[in-house]
Design a protein around this motif. Structure first.
Motif, mmCIF file in Angstrom:
data_model
loop_
_atom_site.group_PDB
_atom_site.id
_atom_site.type_symbol
_atom_site.label_atom_id
_atom_site.label_comp_id
_atom_site.label_asym_id
_atom_site.label_seq_id
_atom_site.Cartn_x
_atom_site.Cartn_y
_atom_site.Cartn_z
ATOM 1 N N VAL A 162 37.702 41.419 -19.735
ATOM 2 C CA VAL A 162 37.673 40.491 -18.602
ATOM 3 C C VAL A 162 36.251 40.240 -18.106
ATOM 4 O O VAL A 162 35.773 39.097 -18.107
ATOM 5 N N ILE A 163 35.568 41.297 -17.680
ATOM 6 C CA ILE A 163 34.268 41.122 -17.034
ATOM 7 C C ILE A 163 33.197 40.652 -18.009
ATOM 8 O O ILE A 163 32.474 39.678 -17.730
ATOM 9 N N PHE A 164 33.058 41.316 -19.149
ATOM 10 C CA PHE A 164 32.000 40.957 -20.090
ATOM 11 C C PHE A 164 32.126 39.511 -20.562
ATOM 12 O O PHE A 164 31.130 38.764 -20.524
ATOM 13 N N PRO A 165 33.314 39.039 -21.011
ATOM 14 C CA PRO A 165 33.426 37.630 -21.416
ATOM 15 C C PRO A 165 33.111 36.647 -20.287
ATOM 16 O O PRO A 165 32.519 35.599 -20.513
ATOM 17 N N ASP A 166 33.510 37.005 -19.055
ATOM 18 C CA ASP A 166 33.231 36.132 -17.921
ATOM 19 C C ASP A 166 31.736 36.074 -17.644
ATOM 20 O O ASP A 166 31.185 35.006 -17.333
ATOM 21 N N LYS A 167 31.046 37.199 -17.766
ATOM 22 C CA LYS A 167 29.599 37.221 -17.577
ATOM 23 C C LYS A 167 28.903 36.358 -18.629
ATOM 24 O O LYS A 167 27.950 35.628 -18.316
ATOM 25 N N VAL A 168 29.359 36.437 -19.876
ATOM 26 C CA VAL A 168 28.772 35.624 -20.945
ATOM 27 C C VAL A 168 28.925 34.141 -20.608
ATOM 28 O O VAL A 168 27.981 33.347 -20.748
ATOM 29 N N ARG A 169 30.106 33.751 -20.165
ATOM 30 C CA ARG A 169 30.368 32.353 -19.815
ATOM 31 C C ARG A 169 29.447 31.887 -18.687
ATOM 32 O O ARG A 169 28.833 30.810 -18.758
ATOM 33 N N ILE A 170 29.332 32.713 -17.642
ATOM 34 C CA ILE A 170 28.486 32.353 -16.500
ATOM 35 C C ILE A 170 27.023 32.262 -16.918
ATOM 36 O O ILE A 170 26.302 31.332 -16.511
ATOM 37 N N ASN A 171 26.565 33.190 -17.742
ATOM 38 C CA ASN A 171 25.166 33.195 -18.150
ATOM 39 C C ASN A 171 24.834 32.034 -19.089
ATOM 40 O O ASN A 171 23.717 31.501 -19.059
ATOM 41 N N ARG A 172 25.787 31.612 -19.912
ATOM 42 C CA ARG A 172 25.574 30.420 -20.745
ATOM 43 C C ARG A 172 25.477 29.182 -19.867
ATOM 44 O O ARG A 172 24.661 28.287 -20.110
ATOM 45 N N ASN A 173 26.287 29.139 -18.825
ATOM 46 C CA ASN A 173 26.222 28.032 -17.877
ATOM 47 C C ASN A 173 24.856 28.002 -17.194
ATOM 48 O O ASN A 173 24.262 26.935 -16.990
ATOM 49 N N TYR A 174 24.358 29.179 -16.845
ATOM 50 C CA TYR A 174 23.025 29.286 -16.232
ATOM 51 C C TYR A 174 21.962 28.768 -17.197
ATOM 52 O O TYR A 174 21.060 28.010 -16.808
ATOM 53 N N LEU A 175 22.059 29.151 -18.460
ATOM 54 C CA LEU A 175 21.084 28.726 -19.473
ATOM 55 C C LEU A 175 21.027 27.204 -19.567
ATOM 56 O O LEU A 175 19.942 26.607 -19.588
ATOM 57 N N HIS A 176 22.185 26.574 -19.605
ATOM 58 C CA HIS A 176 22.245 25.124 -19.811
ATOM 59 C C HIS A 176 22.010 24.322 -18.537
ATOM 60 O O HIS A 176 21.878 23.097 -18.609
ATOM 61 N N ASN A 177 21.960 24.995 -17.387
ATOM 62 C CA ASN A 177 21.709 24.304 -16.121
ATOM 63 C C ASN A 177 20.435 24.801 -15.447
ATOM 64 O O ASN A 177 20.200 24.515 -14.266
ATOM 65 N N TRP A 178 19.589 25.519 -16.209
ATOM 66 C CA TRP A 178 18.437 26.159 -15.591
ATOM 67 C C TRP A 178 17.439 25.154 -15.041
ATOM 68 O O TRP A 178 17.158 24.114 -15.629
ATOM 69 N N CYS A 179 16.918 25.493 -13.878
ATOM 70 C CA CYS A 179 15.740 24.834 -13.329
ATOM 71 C C CYS A 179 15.051 25.853 -12.427
ATOM 72 O O CYS A 179 15.658 26.854 -12.030
ATOM 73 N N PHE A 180 13.801 25.617 -12.113
ATOM 74 C CA PHE A 180 13.029 26.568 -11.331
ATOM 75 C C PHE A 180 13.686 26.856 -9.986
ATOM 76 O O PHE A 180 13.772 28.008 -9.547
ATOM 77 N N TRP A 181 14.194 25.816 -9.325
ATOM 78 C CA TRP A 181 14.769 25.992 -7.989
ATOM 79 C C TRP A 181 16.089 26.740 -8.035
ATOM 80 O O TRP A 181 16.487 27.356 -7.040
ATOM 81 N N LEU A 182 16.757 26.709 -9.184
ATOM 82 C CA LEU A 182 17.976 27.512 -9.331
ATOM 83 C C LEU A 182 17.621 28.999 -9.289
ATOM 84 O O LEU A 182 18.319 29.792 -8.646
ATOM 85 N N ASP A 183 16.526 29.380 -9.943
ATOM 86 C CA ASP A 183 16.074 30.772 -9.887
ATOM 87 C C ASP A 183 15.747 31.190 -8.465
ATOM 88 O O ASP A 183 16.119 32.284 -8.010
ATOM 89 N N VAL A 184 15.038 30.315 -7.754
ATOM 90 C CA VAL A 184 14.686 30.618 -6.361
ATOM 91 C C VAL A 184 15.953 30.805 -5.529
ATOM 92 O O VAL A 184 16.061 31.736 -4.720
ATOM 93 N N LYS A 185 16.931 29.928 -5.747
ATOM 94 C CA LYS A 185 18.190 29.998 -5.007
ATOM 95 C C LYS A 185 18.921 31.302 -5.288
ATOM 96 O O LYS A 185 19.441 31.957 -4.368
#
Length: 202
Positions: A162-185
């Motif tokens: 449950v947790i590991f697959p969900d983390k992978v999904r969220i982190n892939r979403n982060y990768l494809h939506n990354w911007c500098f201000w997202l990191d700051v947020k």
């Protein structure tokens, strides 16, 4: 991602310079309350592109234990002082050094032990393009992961299925939506103890 790298290293240096008294106090408390070993915990973790690196944390467990890589709240191997350090994430402050030398980022997926990265297949291996981070969108969602695992019958199975697959999904979403201000947020939300908007996590 040059801006991300410059920001990471600058903030890590500032953090270490500003927090060194806190680091010193924690080091002294561990030496007093948890004698018999190093105040630091070192472990090989998987970094960007699958490269192994040594991650540094403050030690929060007894020196000799045979527990798994999955931590559950209330385990006997976690010392009373260690429980406090883990609750407020003080045990992770030495990871600023990992950020400074380029092994980690301030924001990214939490670095896994060898074995979990080997389970990634196909497009899910995209996550390995990222440097692991001290915090990240998945870390915000699962900030109480140890307490959550303590409530299930089989913590390792729940983590793996449950947790590991969900983390992978969220982190892939982060990768494809990354911007500098997202990191700051994400950094601000981490400090405030807030979660990201649910639409980002979907």
């Amino acid at each position: 991602m040059i801006l991300k790298s410059v920001f990471d290293r600058t903030m890590a240096l500032v953090g270490l310079l500003c927090l060194w008294p806190v680091l010193l106090v924690i080091w002294m408390l561990i030496c007093i309350k948890m004698p018999g070993g190093s105040a630091f915990f070192k472990q090989k973790r998987v970094g960007s592109n699958g490269r192994l690196f040594t991650m540094y944390k403050f030690r929060s467990m007894t020196m000799h234990h045979s527990g798994s890589s999955i931590s559950v709240a209330g385990e006997s191997r976690i010392t009373p002082l260690g429980a406090v350090l883990r609750k407020y994430k003080f045990d992770e402050l030495p990871e600023l050094w990992n950020v400074l030398i380029g092994d980690m980022s301030l924001v990214g997926p939490r670095p896994d032990v060898p074995g979990y990265a080997d389970c990634l297949r196909g497009e899910f291996r995209d996550m390995l393009k990222l440097k692991p981070g001290i915090t990240g969108p998945a870390s915000l969602k699962y900030r109480n992961e140890e307490e959550l695992l303590a409530k299930v019958k089989d913590p390792k199975r729940y983590n793996d299925e449950v947790i590991f697959p969900d983390k992978v999904r969220i982190n892939r979403n982060y990768l494809h939506n990354w911007c500098f201000w997202l990191d700051v947020k994400i950094i601000v939300y981490t400090i405030l103890g807030k979660n990201l908007e649910e639409e980002f996590l979907k």
